[in-house]
Design a protein around this motif. Structure first.
Motif, PDB file in Angstrom:
ATOM      1  N   ILE A  10       0.914  -1.249  -0.020  1.00 17.07           N
ATOM      2  CA  ILE A  10       0.152  -0.096  -0.127  1.00 17.07           C
ATOM      3  C   ILE A  10       0.933   1.089   0.012  1.00 17.07           C
ATOM      4  N   ALA A  11       1.945   1.195   0.874  1.00 17.04           N
ATOM      5  CA  ALA A  11       2.839   2.197   1.016  1.00 17.04           C
ATOM      6  C   ALA A  11       3.606   2.792  -0.444  1.00 17.04           C
ATOM      7  N   VAL A  12       3.990   1.668  -1.021  1.00 14.24           N
ATOM      8  CA  VAL A  12       4.711   1.824  -2.228  1.00 14.24           C
ATOM      9  C   VAL A  12       3.691   2.395  -3.364  1.00 14.24           C
ATOM     10  N   THR A  13       2.635   1.695  -3.517  1.00 13.72           N
ATOM     11  CA  THR A  13       1.478   2.159  -4.432  1.00 13.72           C
ATOM     12  C   THR A  13       1.395   3.527  -4.122  1.00 13.72           C
ATOM     13  N   HIS A  14       1.154   4.111  -3.050  1.00 15.14           N
ATOM     14  CA  HIS A  14       0.867   5.498  -2.683  1.00 15.14           C
ATOM     15  C   HIS A  14       2.238   6.323  -2.803  1.00 15.14           C
ATOM     16  N   GLY A  15       3.126   5.896  -3.120  1.00 16.02           N
ATOM     17  CA  GLY A  15       4.255   6.544  -3.236  1.00 16.02           C
ATOM     18  C   GLY A  15       4.818   7.364  -1.749  1.00 16.02           C
ATOM     19  N   ALA A  16       4.481   6.523  -0.663  1.00 19.95           N
ATOM     20  CA  ALA A  16       4.686   7.048   0.675  1.00 19.95           C
ATOM     21  C   ALA A  16       6.339   6.877   1.106  1.00 19.95           C
ATOM     22  N   LEU A  17       6.727   8.045   1.984  1.00 19.81           N
ATOM     23  CA  LEU A  17       7.850   7.811   2.635  1.00 19.81           C
ATOM     24  C   LEU A  17       8.147   6.850   3.528  1.00 19.81           C
ATOM     25  N   SER A  18       6.758   6.913   4.438  1.00 27.19           N
ATOM     26  CA  SER A  18       7.113   5.937   5.387  1.00 27.19           C
ATOM     27  C   SER A  18       5.693   5.688   5.868  1.00 27.19           C
ATOM     28  N   VAL A  19       5.498   4.949   6.966  1.00 29.53           N
ATOM     29  CA  VAL A  19       4.392   4.550   7.324  1.00 29.53           C
ATOM     30  C   VAL A  19       4.128   4.733   9.034  1.00 29.53           C
ATOM     31  N   GLY A  20       2.938   5.623   9.243  1.00 32.68           N
ATOM     32  CA  GLY A  20       2.907   6.110  10.627  1.00 32.68           C
ATOM     33  C   GLY A  20       2.233   5.210  11.442  1.00 32.68           C
ATOM     34  N   LEU A  21       0.921   4.989  11.516  1.00 30.87           N
ATOM     35  CA  LEU A  21       0.111   4.097  12.232  1.00 30.87           C
ATOM     36  C   LEU A  21      -0.676   3.060  11.333  1.00 30.87           C
ATOM     37  N   TYR A  69       4.967  -7.543  15.934  1.00 32.72           N
ATOM     38  CA  TYR A  69       5.249  -6.700  14.882  1.00 32.72           C
ATOM     39  C   TYR A  69       6.662  -5.953  14.597  1.00 32.72           C
ATOM     40  N   PRO A  70       7.393  -5.548  15.487  1.00 30.55           N
ATOM     41  CA  PRO A  70       8.638  -4.774  15.283  1.00 30.55           C
ATOM     42  C   PRO A  70       9.610  -5.473  14.504  1.00 30.55           C
ATOM     43  N   PHE A  71       9.378  -6.959  14.671  1.00 25.51           N
ATOM     44  CA  PHE A  71      10.479  -7.790  13.975  1.00 25.51           C
ATOM     45  C   PHE A  71      10.169  -7.921  12.640  1.00 25.51           C
ATOM     46  N   ALA A  72       8.698  -8.209  12.134  1.00 28.12           N
ATOM     47  CA  ALA A  72       8.145  -8.099  11.011  1.00 28.12           C
ATOM     48  C   ALA A  72       8.256  -6.677  10.130  1.00 28.12           C
ATOM     49  N   ALA A  73       8.387  -5.864  10.947  1.00 29.03           N
ATOM     50  CA  ALA A  73       8.233  -4.469  10.238  1.00 29.03           C
ATOM     51  C   ALA A  73       9.602  -3.961   9.876  1.00 29.03           C
ATOM     52  N   ALA A  74      10.665  -4.892  10.664  1.00 29.25           N
ATOM     53  CA  ALA A  74      12.224  -4.134  10.450  1.00 29.25           C
ATOM     54  C   ALA A  74      12.639  -4.065   8.771  1.00 29.25           C
ATOM     55  N   GLY A  75      13.165  -2.979   8.354  1.00 30.47           N
ATOM     56  CA  GLY A  75      13.511  -2.916   7.024  1.00 30.47           C
ATOM     57  C   GLY A  75      12.623  -2.820   6.232  1.00 30.47           C
ATOM     58  N   SER A  76      11.199  -2.455   6.641  1.00 33.44           N
ATOM     59  CA  SER A  76      10.407  -2.288   5.581  1.00 33.44           C
ATOM     60  C   SER A  76       9.886  -0.520   5.683  1.00 33.44           C
ATOM     61  N   LEU A  77       8.912  -0.006   4.909  1.00 38.58           N
ATOM     62  CA  LEU A  77       8.672   1.320   4.893  1.00 38.58           C
ATOM     63  C   LEU A  77       7.924   1.580   6.354  1.00 38.58           C
ATOM     64  N   ALA A  78       7.341   0.488   6.954  1.00 34.73           N
ATOM     65  CA  ALA A  78       6.610   0.534   8.157  1.00 34.73           C
ATOM     66  C   ALA A  78       7.558   0.222   9.439  1.00 34.73           C
ATOM     67  N   ALA A  79       8.925   0.349   9.466  1.00 38.02           N
ATOM     68  CA  ALA A  79       9.802   0.123  10.431  1.00 38.02           C
ATOM     69  C   ALA A  79       9.566   0.918  11.556  1.00 38.02           C
ATOM     70  N   GLU A  80       9.374   2.187  11.282  1.00 37.46           N
ATOM     71  CA  GLU A  80       9.148   3.150  12.265  1.00 37.46           C
ATOM     72  C   GLU A  80       7.760   3.076  12.831  1.00 37.46           C
ATOM     73  N   SER A  81       6.717   2.675  12.551  1.00 35.86           N
ATOM     74  CA  SER A  81       5.500   2.647  12.560  1.00 35.86           C
ATOM     75  C   SER A  81       4.873   1.942  13.933  1.00 35.86           C
TER      76      SER A  81
END
Lengths: 121, 267
Positions: free
Chosen positions: A17-28, A48-60
Motif C-alpha cells: 500500500i505504501a509503495v502504491t501511494h508513493g509514501a515515504l514511510s508508514v505512521g500508524l 510486529y517490530p520484528f516483521a516491520a524491520a527493514g520495511s517502510l513500516a519500520a518506524e510505524s
C-alpha cells in the motif's frame, strides 16, 4: 504461535500500500481483532517490530482495536454480547445463533507519511 | 455504502479519496490479514473440484488418533474409493510411511517449526502429489488445537477429533477450532469404561454451547468400534460434493474465517 507469520503478511500488505501511494514511510497501522479470530493481540504487538524491520513500516506503530463478541439469535432475534466458550443467546438460551462480530482479523487502515502534496497520493 | 467506513472507495476513485493532512494520509483498507492465504486456498479448492475430489482437513491435538483413524478408514474403504493423504508434521516421515504401508499414496509436509499447515504449503505439496484418479483426499494437519483453525487450506470439510483421554471441556477451552468443525469425532471410545472423568454428554454440551450443530460420532479406530457412521458420513459428503461440482459449485466448511462483517476495499 502463528502471530509472526500473520505479522509478516500484514507488513507485506502495508508495504504494498505504501509503495502504491508513493509514501515515504508508514505512521500508524490499525487492526481490528476479535476474540474468536485465533489471534492473540499481545503476541501480535510483540511480533510486529520484528516483521516491520527493514520495511517502510519500520518506524510505524501498531494499534489493535478489539472487536466485541456478539451473536444474533435465530429464534428471538436478540443481539447480545457473549463469551468465547458460550455462544448461545443470552436472552432465550437458544443454541441457534449467528456470529455478528468477533472473529475478525482485519487490517482497517494505514496512515502514510507523504510529501504533503495531493499529486503524490 | 457510506462516507465513513471506506466502503464507497473503489480502485477507480481511490486516488481522489484521500486528502493529505500535515504530510500524512490515512488509507482505509478493510482487508483480512489472511487474504493471501485465503486466495491460495480458493485456488487449491479449484484444483480439488476440477478433479471431483472431496478434501477433508483433519484437526486435533497431538496423539488423539488422526493417523490411526486414517489407517482404519483406508482398511474399510480401499476397495470402494481411491484415497490420498497429505500429512503435516514438524518433523519425521513416520505418518506418511504408516499410510504408504496401507498401499495408499501419501505426501509428508515437514513444517520445521511451523505449528500449522497453510494453503501455500498444501499447494506446494500438490505439485508433487498427483490428484488425478483420487476420490477422497485427507489432509492431516499438524497436531495442535490452536493455529490450524485459522488457516483455510482449500478443504471442503473440517473434521475435529477429541480423544476421550483429553477431557470433555476441550470444546470450551478451544472454541475457535471446535466452532470450525463440520463433524466432531470422540476417538478412543473403547477407553471410556476406564475413564470416569470424560462424559460424552458433557463434551457434546460444551460443543453445542459454541452454537455448533456439527454431528458427533464416537468411535475407536484401533478396535474398529463405531466406524460405520463415520464411513457413511464420508460417503454422503462425497455424493454432495460431486453433485455440487456437476453444477459448477463446491462445498465449503460451515464456518469461514473471512471477516465478512466488513465490506472489502481492494487496493
Amino acid at each position: 504461535m502463528h502471530e509472526i507469520s500473520l505479522c509478516q503478511s500484514l507488513i507485506d500488505k502495508v508495504q504494498q500500500i505504501a509503495v502504491t501511494h508513493g509514501a515515504l514511510s508508514v505512521g500508524l497501522v490499525t487492526l481490528r481483532i476479535g476474540p474468536l479470530s485465533g489471534v492473540d493481540p499481545l503476541l501480535m504487538q510483540h511480533a510486529y517490530p520484528f516483521a516491520a524491520a527493514g520495511s517502510l513500516a519500520a518506524e510505524s506503530k501498531l494499534l489493535i482495536e478489539l472487536s466485541p463478541l456478539r451473536v444474533r439469535c435465530e429464534g428471538c432475534c436478540s443481539e447480545t454480547e457473549v463469551e468465547p466458550s458460550f455462544l448461545i443467546c443470552s436472552v432465550c438460551g437458544s443454541h441457534h445463533t449467528e456470529l455478528v462480530s468477533g472473529d475478525e482479523m482485519t487490517l482497517m487502515s494505514v496512515e502514510l507519511v507523504t510529501r504533503g502534496e495531493v499529486g503524490h497520493v | 455504502m457510506c462516507d465513513t467506513c471506506g466502503c464507497n472507495i473503489t480502485p477507480g476513485n481511490l486516488r481522489f479519496a484521500y486528502k493529505p493532512l500535515n504530510g500524512t494520509t490515512a488509507v482505509a483498507v478493510l482487508k483480512n490479514l489472511l487474504a493471501r492465504n485465503d486466495d491460495q486456498a480458493t485456488h487449491n479448492r479449484y484444483h480439488f473440484d476440477q478433479h471431483r475430489i472431496l478434501t477433508i482437513n483433519l484437526m486435533s491435538s497431538p496423539g488423539s488418533g488422526k493417523t490411526a483413524l486414517l489407517e482404519a478408514t483406508i482398511d474399510a474403504l480401499h476397495h470402494e474409493y481411491r484415497i490420498g493423504v497429505i500429512e503435516g508434521d514438524l518433523d519425521t516421515e513416520n505418518d506418511a510411511m504408516r499410510i504408504r504401508a496401507k498401499g495408499v499414496p501419501a505426501h509428508q509436509i515437514i513444517t520445521g517449526s511451523a505449528c500449522h499447515l497453510d494453503a501455500h504449503m498444501v499447494h506446494d505439496a500438490l505439485h508433487q502429489f498427483p490428484l488425478s484418479g483420487l476420490d477422497i483426499l485427507f489432509i492431516e494437519n499438524v497436531g495442535n488445537l490452536v493455529c490450524p483453525a485459522s488457516f483455510d487450506l482449500g478443504q471442503h470439510r473440517n473434521v475435529v477429533l477429541l480423544s476421550v483421554t483429553e477431557g470433555d471441556d476441550k470444546p470450551s477451552k478451544y472454541p475457535v477450532i471446535f466452532r470450525a468443525a463440520d463433524l466432531v469425532l470422540f476417538t478412543k471410545s473403547d477407553l471410556l469404561p476406564v475413564l470416569d472423568d470424560f462424559s460424552p454428554e458433557r463434551a457434546e454440551e460444551n460443543l453445542r454451547n459454541l452454537a455448533s450443530s456439527a454431528p458427533v460420532i464416537q468411535l475407536s479406530a484401533r478396535h474398529a468400534l463405531g466406524l460405520q457412521p463415520w464411513l457413511d458420513w464420508l460417503r454422503g459428503q462425497l455424493v454432495i460434493q460431486r453433485s455440487q461440482v456437476d453444477q459448477g459449485e463446491s462445498i465449503r466448511p460451515r464456518i469461514q474465517h473471512d471477516g465478512a462483517h466488513f465490506p472489502e476495499v481492494s487496493i
